[in-house]
Design a protein around this motif. Structure first.
Motif, PDB file in Angstrom:
ATOM      1  N   LYS A   1      27.438 -94.287 -40.591  1.00 16.24           N
ATOM      2  CA  LYS A   1      26.971 -93.575 -41.674  1.00 16.24           C
ATOM      3  C   LYS A   1      27.980 -92.246 -41.610  1.00 16.24           C
ATOM      4  N   GLN A   2      28.435 -92.642 -39.862  1.00 20.55           N
ATOM      5  CA  GLN A   2      29.880 -91.612 -39.738  1.00 20.55           C
ATOM      6  C   GLN A   2      31.224 -91.983 -39.321  1.00 20.55           C
ATOM      7  N   GLY A   3      31.718 -92.985 -39.791  1.00 21.97           N
ATOM      8  CA  GLY A   3      33.007 -93.902 -40.127  1.00 21.97           C
ATOM      9  C   GLY A   3      32.914 -94.665 -38.643  1.00 21.97           C
ATOM     10  N   GLY A   4      32.123 -95.110 -38.188  1.00 26.44           N
ATOM     11  CA  GLY A   4      32.337 -96.167 -36.904  1.00 26.44           C
ATOM     12  C   GLY A   4      31.917 -97.566 -36.550  1.00 26.44           C
ATOM     13  N   TYR A   5      31.985 -97.450 -36.268  1.00 29.92           N
ATOM     14  CA  TYR A   5      31.698 -99.359 -35.769  1.00 29.92           C
ATOM     15  C   TYR A   5      31.172 -99.700 -34.897  1.00 29.92           C
ATOM     16  N   ALA A   6      30.295-101.102 -34.954  1.00 33.66           N
ATOM     17  CA  ALA A   6      29.542-101.589 -32.963  1.00 33.66           C
ATOM     18  C   ALA A   6      29.928-102.985 -33.263  1.00 33.66           C
ATOM     19  N   ARG A   7      31.289-103.225 -32.358  1.00 33.11           N
ATOM     20  CA  ARG A   7      31.166-105.224 -32.174  1.00 33.11           C
ATOM     21  C   ARG A   7      30.648-105.952 -30.796  1.00 33.11           C
ATOM     22  N   ILE A   8      30.182-107.191 -30.688  1.00 29.22           N
ATOM     23  CA  ILE A   8      29.940-107.567 -29.658  1.00 29.22           C
ATOM     24  C   ILE A   8      30.595-109.265 -29.426  1.00 29.22           C
ATOM     25  N   LYS A   9      30.331-109.179 -27.761  1.00 23.44           N
ATOM     26  CA  LYS A   9      31.630-109.996 -27.388  1.00 23.44           C
ATOM     27  C   LYS A   9      30.902-110.520 -25.561  1.00 23.44           C
ATOM     28  N   SER A  10      30.570-112.143 -25.867  1.00 19.44           N
ATOM     29  CA  SER A  10      29.788-112.126 -25.027  1.00 19.44           C
ATOM     30  C   SER A  10      29.470-113.625 -25.086  1.00 19.44           C
ATOM     31  N   LYS A  11      28.936-114.347 -23.817  1.00 18.43           N
ATOM     32  CA  LYS A  11      29.016-115.820 -23.274  1.00 18.43           C
ATOM     33  C   LYS A  11      27.430-115.535 -22.789  1.00 18.43           C
ATOM     34  N   PRO A  12      26.645-116.946 -22.972  1.00 22.50           N
ATOM     35  CA  PRO A  12      25.348-116.736 -22.357  1.00 22.50           C
ATOM     36  C   PRO A  12      25.617-117.867 -20.907  1.00 22.50           C
ATOM     37  N   GLY A  13      24.964-116.284 -20.435  1.00 22.84           N
ATOM     38  CA  GLY A  13      24.928-116.361 -19.171  1.00 22.84           C
ATOM     39  C   GLY A  13      26.152-115.290 -18.265  1.00 22.84           C
ATOM     40  N   GLU A  14      26.781-115.270 -18.863  1.00 23.92           N
ATOM     41  CA  GLU A  14      28.575-114.396 -18.135  1.00 23.92           C
ATOM     42  C   GLU A  14      28.320-113.254 -18.797  1.00 23.92           C
ATOM     43  N   GLY A  15      27.116-112.163 -19.179  1.00 22.55           N
ATOM     44  CA  GLY A  15      27.069-111.231 -19.998  1.00 22.55           C
ATOM     45  C   GLY A  15      27.416-110.412 -21.184  1.00 22.55           C
ATOM     46  N   THR A  16      27.196-109.203 -21.858  1.00 26.64           N
ATOM     47  CA  THR A  16      27.850-108.720 -22.325  1.00 26.64           C
ATOM     48  C   THR A  16      28.563-107.853 -23.110  1.00 26.64           C
ATOM     49  N   THR A  17      29.042-107.315 -23.681  1.00 25.28           N
ATOM     50  CA  THR A  17      29.774-106.372 -23.768  1.00 25.28           C
ATOM     51  C   THR A  17      30.183-105.809 -25.406  1.00 25.28           C
ATOM     52  N   VAL A  18      29.523-104.376 -25.369  1.00 18.14           N
ATOM     53  CA  VAL A  18      28.971-103.843 -26.828  1.00 18.14           C
ATOM     54  C   VAL A  18      30.097-103.039 -26.863  1.00 18.14           C
ATOM     55  N   GLU A  19      30.743-102.940 -27.664  1.00 19.34           N
ATOM     56  CA  GLU A  19      32.223-101.386 -28.697  1.00 19.34           C
ATOM     57  C   GLU A  19      30.797-100.582 -29.071  1.00 19.34           C
ATOM     58  N   VAL A  20      31.202 -99.849 -28.822  1.00 21.42           N
ATOM     59  CA  VAL A  20      30.580 -98.733 -29.631  1.00 21.42           C
ATOM     60  C   VAL A  20      32.243 -98.117 -30.514  1.00 21.42           C
ATOM     61  N   TYR A  21      32.491 -97.434 -31.526  1.00 21.27           N
ATOM     62  CA  TYR A  21      33.506 -97.606 -32.019  1.00 21.27           C
ATOM     63  C   TYR A  21      33.277 -96.192 -32.562  1.00 21.27           C
ATOM     64  N   LEU A  22      33.690 -94.957 -32.526  1.00 18.09           N
ATOM     65  CA  LEU A  22      33.922 -93.474 -32.664  1.00 18.09           C
ATOM     66  C   LEU A  22      35.013 -92.885 -33.755  1.00 18.09           C
ATOM     67  N   ALA A  23      34.643 -92.494 -34.527  1.00 22.09           N
ATOM     68  CA  ALA A  23      36.330 -91.661 -34.886  1.00 22.09           C
ATOM     69  C   ALA A  23      36.836 -90.540 -34.664  1.00 22.09           C
ATOM     70  N   ARG A  24      38.660 -90.720 -34.215  1.00 15.72           N
ATOM     71  CA  ARG A  24      38.643 -89.276 -33.854  1.00 15.72           C
ATOM     72  C   ARG A  24      38.606 -88.491 -34.153  1.00 15.72           C
ATOM     73  N   THR A  25      38.944 -88.473 -35.692  1.00 16.85           N
ATOM     74  CA  THR A  25      39.060 -87.167 -36.681  1.00 16.85           C
ATOM     75  C   THR A  25      38.496 -87.499 -37.537  1.00 16.85           C
ATOM     76  N   LYS A  26      37.915 -86.387 -38.345  1.00 12.10           N
ATOM     77  CA  LYS A  26      36.634 -86.107 -39.842  1.00 12.10           C
ATOM     78  C   LYS A  26      36.933 -87.288 -40.607  1.00 12.10           C
ATOM     79  N   VAL A  27      36.442 -88.649 -40.946  1.00 14.70           N
ATOM     80  CA  VAL A  27      37.015 -89.463 -42.307  1.00 14.70           C
ATOM     81  C   VAL A  27      36.463 -89.292 -43.398  1.00 14.70           C
TER      82      VAL A  27
END
Length: 306
Positions: free
Chosen positions: A280-306
């Motif tokens: 709703k505010q021009g961003g998105y999320a991504r996931i990088k993960s492997k079973p037993g090796e943890g998870t990385t969630v990336e939250v992308y937020l716009a730097r300027t007005k979209v």
């Protein structure tokens, strides 16, 4: 005789010409009427009232009925919007009224557990603590559930300090992290983004809540910030159970829960809200993960007005 034939041929030719002219005129009139109706329909789809027609033709009748449909739709939309606002206000009020005494109960129970109590009293204190934790969990899930319809999420983006959002989100999960001796490692940042502060904090808090919930005791959750040309990326990495590759796209679906975590409390709402808020505010999320090796969630937020 030849004169009669010539006259007949001329008459037939004129008749054919007139018929053709009438057919062409009627076709053009029909096409114009259809084009006009299509334009009126396009406007109605966009919520515009079709221009009124005073005649009693088919075009006028269709426009009059389209006007009725648009007016009824607008009225129902206004009613639905008012009802959503009432529900949002009611849920917010109930949540506030319940969470304040609940927080006090949890605080007082914690203080009791630090005292020298008899065995029976200590056992009862532990039971109170566990039950208040359950009640707190269900209250938070109730509030989240109320936002599963995206229409309930109303964002007002502005330039905000990313570090303030991260600090507040970490405070939301600090108690859960302390109970599991999980270290929240925050990398300081001076970045700014264009987002709704309240909803972005809620979204990041959901990410951190999952990171703590699915991580083992005495592990760490790392929160870092990466600046890109158009986005600020808040990266949350845990040392938890990880997510299978075939499920990484599905975890953002509403109410989806993996069979691996079916014994953990939850309703599969947190990450759905994360994606809904960000989109709703021009961003998105991504996931990088492997079973037993943890998870990385990336939250992308716009730097300027979209």
């Amino acid at each position: 005789m030849n004169g009669y034939i010539l006259t007949a041929l001329i008459t037939l030719g004129l008749s054919a010409f007139l018929c053709g002219a009438v057919i062409i005129r009627y076709r053009r009139k029909t096409e114009n009427t259809l084009d006009s109706l299509l334009q009126a329909l396009d406007g109605a789809v966009g919520g515009e009232l079709p221009a009124a027609s005073c005649d009693e033709s088919l075009d006028g009748a269709v426009r009059e009925r389209l006007n009725r449909v648009v007016q009824i739709t607008r009225m129902q939309s206004d009613i639905a919007r008012e009802e959503r606002d009432v529900i949002k206000s009611l849920i917010s009020d109930i949540s506030h009224q319940v969470r304040t005494p609940l927080t006090n109960i949890m605080l007082y129970t914690g203080l009791l557990k630090e005292q020298s109590l008899e065995e029976g009293a200590a056992a009862l204190t532990d039971k109170i603590d566990r039950q208040t934790e359950k009640l707190d969990f269900f209250m938070r899930e109730l509030v989240k559930s109320s936002y599963t319809e995206q229409a309930m999420i109303s964002v007002s983006p502005e330039m905000i300090n990313v570090e303030e959002v991260i600090d507040t989100a970490c405070q939301m999960t600090e108690l859960a992290a302390m109970k599991k001796n999980i270290d929240l490692k925050i990398e300081k940042t001076e970045a700014f983004c264009y987002a709704d502060k309240k909803w972005t904090t809620e979204a990041l808090g959901n990410v951190l809540e999952n990171a703590v919930k699915y991580s083992p005791e005495q592990s760490a959750v790392q929160i870092t910030t990466v600046l890109y040309e158009s986005f600020v990326c808040v990266r949350v990495r845990d040392e938890g159970i990880g997510i299978r590759e075939e499920e990484q796209g599905r975890v953002f679906e509403r109410f989806y829960r993996s069979d691996v975590v079916k014994n953990e409390p939850g309703f599969g709402i947190g990450l759905y809200l994360v994606r809904a808020v960000l989109s709703k505010q021009g961003g998105y999320a991504r996931i990088k993960s492997k079973p037993g090796e943890g998870t990385t969630v990336e939250v992308y937020l716009a730097r300027t007005k979209v």
